[in-house]
Design a protein around this motif. Structure first.
Motif, PDB file in Angstrom:
ATOM      1  N   GLY A  75       0.814  -1.209   0.000  1.00 48.32           N
ATOM      2  CA  GLY A  75       0.000   0.000   0.000  1.00 48.32           C
ATOM      3  C   GLY A  75       0.847   1.257   0.000  1.00 48.32           C
ATOM      4  O   GLY A  75       0.565   2.223  -0.728  1.00 48.32           O
ATOM      5  N   SER A  76       1.884   1.278   0.821  1.00 49.97           N
ATOM      6  CA  SER A  76       2.749   2.466   0.873  1.00 49.97           C
ATOM      7  C   SER A  76       3.511   2.638  -0.429  1.00 49.97           C
ATOM      8  O   SER A  76       3.717   3.767  -0.904  1.00 49.97           O
ATOM      9  N   ALA A  77       3.927   1.534  -1.049  1.00 49.06           N
ATOM     10  CA  ALA A  77       4.667   1.624  -2.305  1.00 49.06           C
ATOM     11  C   ALA A  77       3.805   2.226  -3.415  1.00 49.06           C
ATOM     12  O   ALA A  77       4.275   3.062  -4.201  1.00 49.06           O
ATOM     13  N   ILE A  78       2.529   1.810  -3.473  1.00 48.22           N
ATOM     14  CA  ILE A  78       1.638   2.367  -4.497  1.00 48.22           C
ATOM     15  C   ILE A  78       1.436   3.857  -4.277  1.00 48.22           C
ATOM     16  O   ILE A  78       1.413   4.656  -5.224  1.00 48.22           O
ATOM     17  N   SER A  79       1.309   4.267  -3.011  1.00 54.37           N
ATOM     18  CA  SER A  79       1.127   5.684  -2.711  1.00 54.37           C
ATOM     19  C   SER A  79       2.349   6.495  -3.153  1.00 54.37           C
ATOM     20  O   SER A  79       2.216   7.533  -3.816  1.00 54.37           O
ATOM     21  N   VAL A  80       3.530   6.026  -2.781  1.00 57.98           N
ATOM     22  CA  VAL A  80       4.755   6.740  -3.166  1.00 57.98           C
ATOM     23  C   VAL A  80       4.878   6.794  -4.682  1.00 57.98           C
ATOM     24  O   VAL A  80       5.235   7.830  -5.281  1.00 57.98           O
ATOM     25  N   GLN A  81       4.550   5.687  -5.329  1.00 56.37           N
ATOM     26  CA  GLN A  81       4.618   5.622  -6.791  1.00 56.37           C
ATOM     27  C   GLN A  81       3.693   6.662  -7.417  1.00 56.37           C
ATOM     28  O   GLN A  81       4.091   7.388  -8.356  1.00 56.37           O
ATOM     29  N   ALA A  82       2.471   6.774  -6.903  1.00 56.01           N
ATOM     30  CA  ALA A  82       1.509   7.738  -7.439  1.00 56.01           C
ATOM     31  C   ALA A  82       1.998   9.163  -7.250  1.00 56.01           C
ATOM     32  O   ALA A  82       1.927   9.995  -8.169  1.00 56.01           O
ATOM     33  N   TRP A  83       2.523   9.456  -6.068  1.00 59.37           N
ATOM     34  CA  TRP A  83       2.982  10.820  -5.792  1.00 59.37           C
ATOM     35  C   TRP A  83       4.213  11.181  -6.610  1.00 59.37           C
ATOM     36  O   TRP A  83       4.363  12.320  -7.076  1.00 59.37           O
ATOM     37  N   GLN A  84       5.108  10.246  -6.806  1.00 63.73           N
ATOM     38  CA  GLN A  84       6.283  10.540  -7.621  1.00 63.73           C
ATOM     39  C   GLN A  84       5.886  10.763  -9.080  1.00 63.73           C
ATOM     40  O   GLN A  84       6.436  11.653  -9.759  1.00 63.73           O
ATOM     41  N   SER A  85       4.945   9.978  -9.556  1.00 62.91           N
ATOM     42  CA  SER A  85       4.469  10.163 -10.927  1.00 62.91           C
ATOM     43  C   SER A  85       3.794  11.518 -11.083  1.00 62.91           C
ATOM     44  O   SER A  85       3.997  12.218 -12.094  1.00 62.91           O
ATOM     45  N   LEU A  86       3.005  11.897 -10.082  1.00 66.77           N
ATOM     46  CA  LEU A  86       2.325  13.191 -10.125  1.00 66.77           C
ATOM     47  C   LEU A  86       3.335  14.338 -10.155  1.00 66.77           C
ATOM     48  O   LEU A  86       3.200  15.294 -10.937  1.00 66.77           O
ATOM     49  N   THR A  87       4.353  14.254  -9.314  1.00 67.02           N
ATOM     50  CA  THR A  87       5.355  15.313  -9.246  1.00 67.02           C
ATOM     51  C   THR A  87       6.094  15.458 -10.575  1.00 67.02           C
ATOM     52  O   THR A  87       6.314  16.579 -11.067  1.00 67.02           O
ATOM     53  N   ALA A  88       6.461  14.347 -11.171  1.00 67.51           N
ATOM     54  CA  ALA A  88       7.172  14.391 -12.454  1.00 67.51           C
ATOM     55  C   ALA A  88       6.274  14.961 -13.547  1.00 67.51           C
ATOM     56  O   ALA A  88       6.723  15.764 -14.385  1.00 67.51           O
ATOM     57  N   GLU A 131      -7.641   9.975   3.028  1.00 62.13           N
ATOM     58  CA  GLU A 131      -7.056   8.833   2.341  1.00 62.13           C
ATOM     59  C   GLU A 131      -6.470   9.224   0.980  1.00 62.13           C
ATOM     60  O   GLU A 131      -6.230   8.369   0.129  1.00 62.13           O
ATOM     61  N   THR A 132      -6.224  10.526   0.803  1.00 59.92           N
ATOM     62  CA  THR A 132      -5.482  11.017  -0.365  1.00 59.92           C
ATOM     63  C   THR A 132      -4.204  11.688   0.094  1.00 59.92           C
ATOM     64  O   THR A 132      -3.112  11.361  -0.384  1.00 59.92           O
ATOM     65  N   VAL A 133      -4.324  12.637   1.014  1.00 58.98           N
ATOM     66  CA  VAL A 133      -3.119  13.209   1.628  1.00 58.98           C
ATOM     67  C   VAL A 133      -3.029  12.839   3.107  1.00 58.98           C
ATOM     68  O   VAL A 133      -1.940  12.835   3.689  1.00 58.98           O
ATOM     69  N   LEU A 134      -4.169  12.522   3.726  1.00 57.96           N
ATOM     70  CA  LEU A 134      -4.212  12.143   5.149  1.00 57.96           C
ATOM     71  C   LEU A 134      -4.746  10.735   5.311  1.00 57.96           C
ATOM     72  O   LEU A 134      -5.750  10.370   4.675  1.00 57.96           O
ATOM     73  N   LEU A 135      -4.117   9.960   6.176  1.00 54.60           N
ATOM     74  CA  LEU A 135      -4.656   8.664   6.589  1.00 54.60           C
ATOM     75  C   LEU A 135      -5.352   8.851   7.935  1.00 54.60           C
ATOM     76  O   LEU A 135      -4.730   9.279   8.914  1.00 54.60           O
ATOM     77  N   ASN A 136      -6.630   8.529   7.975  1.00 54.46           N
ATOM     78  CA  ASN A 136      -7.421   8.709   9.199  1.00 54.46           C
ATOM     79  C   ASN A 136      -7.256   7.510  10.131  1.00 54.46           C
ATOM     80  O   ASN A 136      -8.209   6.764  10.412  1.00 54.46           O
ATOM     81  N   LEU A 137      -6.056   7.335  10.627  1.00 49.03           N
ATOM     82  CA  LEU A 137      -5.739   6.142  11.409  1.00 49.03           C
ATOM     83  C   LEU A 137      -6.582   6.036  12.673  1.00 49.03           C
ATOM     84  O   LEU A 137      -7.034   4.944  13.035  1.00 49.03           O
ATOM     85  N   ALA A 175       6.034  15.253  -2.052  1.00 47.69           N
ATOM     86  CA  ALA A 175       5.421  15.659  -3.320  1.00 47.69           C
ATOM     87  C   ALA A 175       4.837  17.062  -3.223  1.00 47.69           C
ATOM     88  O   ALA A 175       5.058  17.900  -4.115  1.00 47.69           O
ATOM     89  N   LEU A 176       4.106  17.346  -2.150  1.00 48.54           N
ATOM     90  CA  LEU A 176       3.514  18.676  -2.013  1.00 48.54           C
ATOM     91  C   LEU A 176       4.585  19.734  -1.821  1.00 48.54           C
ATOM     92  O   LEU A 176       4.455  20.863  -2.312  1.00 48.54           O
ATOM     93  N   THR A 177       5.642  19.375  -1.128  1.00 55.55           N
ATOM     94  CA  THR A 177       6.766  20.300  -0.969  1.00 55.55           C
ATOM     95  C   THR A 177       7.389  20.620  -2.323  1.00 55.55           C
ATOM     96  O   THR A 177       7.683  21.790  -2.639  1.00 55.55           O
ATOM     97  N   ALA A 178       7.565  19.610  -3.149  1.00 57.42           N
ATOM     98  CA  ALA A 178       8.154  19.812  -4.480  1.00 57.42           C
ATOM     99  C   ALA A 178       7.243  20.663  -5.357  1.00 57.42           C
ATOM    100  O   ALA A 178       7.717  21.530  -6.104  1.00 57.42           O
ATOM    101  N   LEU A 179       5.936  20.443  -5.279  1.00 50.18           N
ATOM    102  CA  LEU A 179       5.001  21.235  -6.078  1.00 50.18           C
ATOM    103  C   LEU A 179       5.085  22.711  -5.716  1.00 50.18           C
ATOM    104  O   LEU A 179       5.132  23.587  -6.600  1.00 50.18           O
ATOM    105  N   ARG A 180       5.126  22.989  -4.431  1.00 46.50           N
ATOM    106  CA  ARG A 180       5.196  24.388  -4.000  1.00 46.50           C
ATOM    107  C   ARG A 180       6.502  25.037  -4.468  1.00 46.50           C
ATOM    108  O   ARG A 180       6.531  26.214  -4.834  1.00 46.50           O
TER     109      ARG A 180
END
Length: 318
Positions: A75-88, A131-137, A175-180
């Motif tokens: 699950g964490s790998a898919i999230s990181v993958q999505a965010w890295q793709s978005l940033t690029a 569940e997009t930027v925050l996990l409601n643990l 990712a959000l840091t890079a976007l800003r």
């Protein structure tokens, strides 16, 4: 007279002795035949055994969807993958300045989509929160430990008291840091309540994802008359910004058209048909959420095509 008197006295005395003797004998017989009265024994007070302890209920297990999203490396790998793709992807859009944003224009359709023009507007990227930027643990822990149907009042209580029980989705903070740093304004568009803007802002900023300013970089349910629908809020954002990327965990985070009464099969088909299919990973980025939401629908006929069903071949007994 005196002798006579003495003789009578002697006679009475003898008879009296006889009577006394008889009475004694009768009394002895009476005592011998009378039942013996036995004093009851002093019994110890009865000691009652304690009731058996109730059989403990088995501890609830963590639902598979939560295991995957909140606990697994996959699950964490898919999230990181999505965010890295978005940033690029966003970096490339900033360099080339697209003519149109990734927000669907008012009145368009999924079959023939059109998008809001960018002009010279500043860049922005728009994201759902939960569940997009925050996990409601914290909330999901309570849901797993004490399973029950969804309760809106419980969710509202979570919004007001759970700001320190969340964590950032893996990959979101860098990712959000890079976007800003690229000059892209990060905007949150969530169905959290506008009445809890301060608490939601605190949750976002506390997880390292901020800033989130209501009405500027934070849009909430209740900001307009459309309730949980997000298209109206997206149009407000797209009027001011050239939105080059959007991220969410539900199809409604990209367009309300996906939730316009489509059956699960038709909804799935809409994501696969051109030209919408070309937007996934190229402006629209989906984060995994197998825990709740509009994606968790469909019966056997919706999920398993009739021509793809299988059963083990019958074995011949020897």
């Amino acid at each position: 007279m005196a002798h006579e008197s003495h003789a009578r006295t002697s006679s009475l005395t003898g008879r009296g002795l006889a009577l006394m003797t008889l009475a004694a004998m009768l009394t002895a017989c009476a005592h011998a035949e009378a039942p013996v009265q036995v004093a009851p024994l002093a019994l110890e007070p009865s000691v009652q055994a304690p009731p058996p302890a109730p059989t403990p209920l088995p501890a609830p297990s963590v639902p598979p969807g939560m295991q995957y999203l909140f606990g697994s490396g996959e699950g964490s790998a898919i999230s990181v993958q999505a965010w890295q793709s978005l940033t690029a992807y966003a970096a490339g859009q900033v360099r080339r300045r697209p003519a149109k944003s990734v927000v669907l224009a008012t009145g368009t359709t999924l079959a023939a989509p059109d998008f809001v023009p960018c002009g010279r507007k500043p860049f922005a990227a728009v994201f759902d929160v939960d569940e997009t930027v925050l996990l409601n643990l914290g909330f999901e822990y309570d849901d797993a430990a004490r399973p029950r149907p969804y309760d809106e009042a419980r969710w509202q209580a979570w919004e007001t008291s759970g700001a320190d029980k969340v964590s950032a989705v893996p990959g979101a903070v860098p990712a959000l840091t890079a976007l800003r740093r690229m000059g892209v304004t990060v905007i949150f568009n969530t169905n959290r309540s506008a009445g809890h803007a301060a608490e939601s802002s605190a949750a976002i900023q506390g997880a390292g994802l901020g800033p989130a300013v209501h009405g500027e970089t934070l849009f909430l349910a209740g900001d307009d008359a459309m309730g949980p629908k997000k298209d109206g809020r997206r149009q407000v954002i797209a009027a001011k910004y050239c939105v080059i990327a959007m991220g969410g965990d539900q199809l409604g985070d990209f367009s309300d058209l996906f939730n316009a009464g489509l059956a699960p099969g038709a909804r799935r088909a809409a994501t696969l048909a051109a030209p919408i299919a070309a937007k996934w990973g190229a402006g629209w980025f989906v984060l995994p959420n197998p825990v709740y939401g509009s994606g968790l629908k469909g019966g056997f006929d919706d999920v398993f095509p009739a021509d793809k069903r299988w059963a083990p071949p019958a074995t011949t007994e020897k």
